[in-house]
Design a protein around this motif. Sequence first.
Motif, short mmCIF file in Angstrom:
data_model
loop_
_atom_site.label_atom_id
_atom_site.label_comp_id
_atom_site.label_asym_id
_atom_site.label_seq_id
_atom_site.Cartn_x
_atom_site.Cartn_y
_atom_site.Cartn_z
N VAL A 97 -3.17 44.91 90.46
CA VAL A 97 -4.90 45.40 89.96
C VAL A 97 -5.23 44.04 90.36
O VAL A 97 -4.79 42.88 89.95
CB VAL A 97 -5.39 45.76 88.58
N ALA A 98 -6.46 43.57 91.48
CA ALA A 98 -7.51 42.67 91.99
C ALA A 98 -7.73 41.91 90.29
O ALA A 98 -8.20 41.96 89.81
CB ALA A 98 -8.34 42.94 92.64
N LYS A 99 -8.20 40.95 90.30
CA LYS A 99 -8.20 39.62 89.39
C LYS A 99 -9.18 40.13 90.04
O LYS A 99 -10.29 39.96 88.35
CB LYS A 99 -7.90 38.52 89.83
N TYR A 100 -10.64 40.45 90.08
CA TYR A 100 -12.07 40.34 90.12
C TYR A 100 -12.32 41.92 90.89
O TYR A 100 -12.07 42.68 91.22
CB TYR A 100 -12.58 39.96 91.52
N PRO A 101 -14.06 42.58 90.20
CA PRO A 101 -14.04 43.40 90.45
C PRO A 101 -14.60 43.11 91.67
O PRO A 101 -16.35 43.53 91.56
CB PRO A 101 -14.78 43.65 89.50
N VAL A 102 -14.04 43.31 93.08
CA VAL A 102 -14.79 42.94 94.36
C VAL A 102 -14.69 44.21 95.69
O VAL A 102 -13.99 45.24 94.41
CB VAL A 102 -14.27 42.03 95.10
N GLY A 103 -14.91 44.74 96.48
CA GLY A 103 -14.55 45.67 97.17
C GLY A 103 -12.79 45.66 97.59
O GLY A 103 -12.32 44.74 98.18
N THR A 104 -12.33 46.19 98.51
CA THR A 104 -10.67 46.13 98.84
C THR A 104 -11.19 45.39 100.41
O THR A 104 -9.90 45.24 100.53
CB THR A 104 -10.85 48.19 99.91
N GLU A 105 -12.20 45.68 100.93
CA GLU A 105 -12.12 44.81 102.16
C GLU A 105 -11.75 42.90 102.23
O GLU A 105 -12.19 42.89 101.36
CB GLU A 105 -13.61 45.00 102.83
N GLY A 106 -10.71 43.16 102.46
CA GLY A 106 -9.97 41.17 102.96
C GLY A 106 -9.40 41.36 101.80
O GLY A 106 -8.69 40.01 101.40
N LEU A 107 -9.01 42.34 100.79
CA LEU A 107 -8.53 42.06 99.32
C LEU A 107 -6.46 42.33 99.95
O LEU A 107 -6.06 43.22 99.37
CB LEU A 107 -8.95 43.37 98.60
N THR A 108 -6.29 41.05 100.24
CA THR A 108 -4.45 42.11 101.18
C THR A 108 -3.72 40.75 100.80
O THR A 108 -3.05 40.66 101.58
CB THR A 108 -4.75 41.75 102.48
N MET A 109 -4.10 39.25 99.86
CA MET A 109 -2.57 39.26 99.49
C MET A 109 -2.73 38.57 98.24
O MET A 109 -2.96 38.92 97.17
CB MET A 109 -3.56 37.54 99.73
N ALA A 110 -1.56 38.63 97.60
CA ALA A 110 -0.72 39.01 96.69
C ALA A 110 -1.53 38.36 95.45
O ALA A 110 -1.73 37.91 94.24
CB ALA A 110 0.44 37.95 96.91
#
Length: 126
Positions: A97-110
């Motif tokens: 689960v991502a750290k922040y409530p952002v969009g999925t675009e660019g959310l590709t790094m561990a």
Amino acid sequence: VQLQASGGGLVQAGGSLRLSCITSGRTIKLNPTAWFRQAPGRERDFVAAISWKSGSTNYADSVKGRFTISRDNAKNTVYLQMNSLNAEDTAVYYCAVAKYPVGTEGLTMAYQYGYWGQGTQVTVSS
């Protein structure tokens, strides 16, 4: 936030598997959820991500057209349908689960993900 991944196993090349990630926690529906994978001796690589709210998705080039990420809001579960598997797909698969409530675009790094499940092994035999 707790994540429970399951569904891995041994499959022949060309076969299919569906992974599941059951999630719980207050922020779970605000932040995108993703699948990563890690093969022996390699870094943890991004596979796919999905937004709980919009359903928007993002895929690694290596799995586009073969893998599909989806979510069931009522069951708090994210799925990864994997088709046309090959030996290069062999890895331990993790949901995160991502750290922040952002969009999925660019959310590709561990490092952009703050919560991780325990991983499930996928082995593809050639």
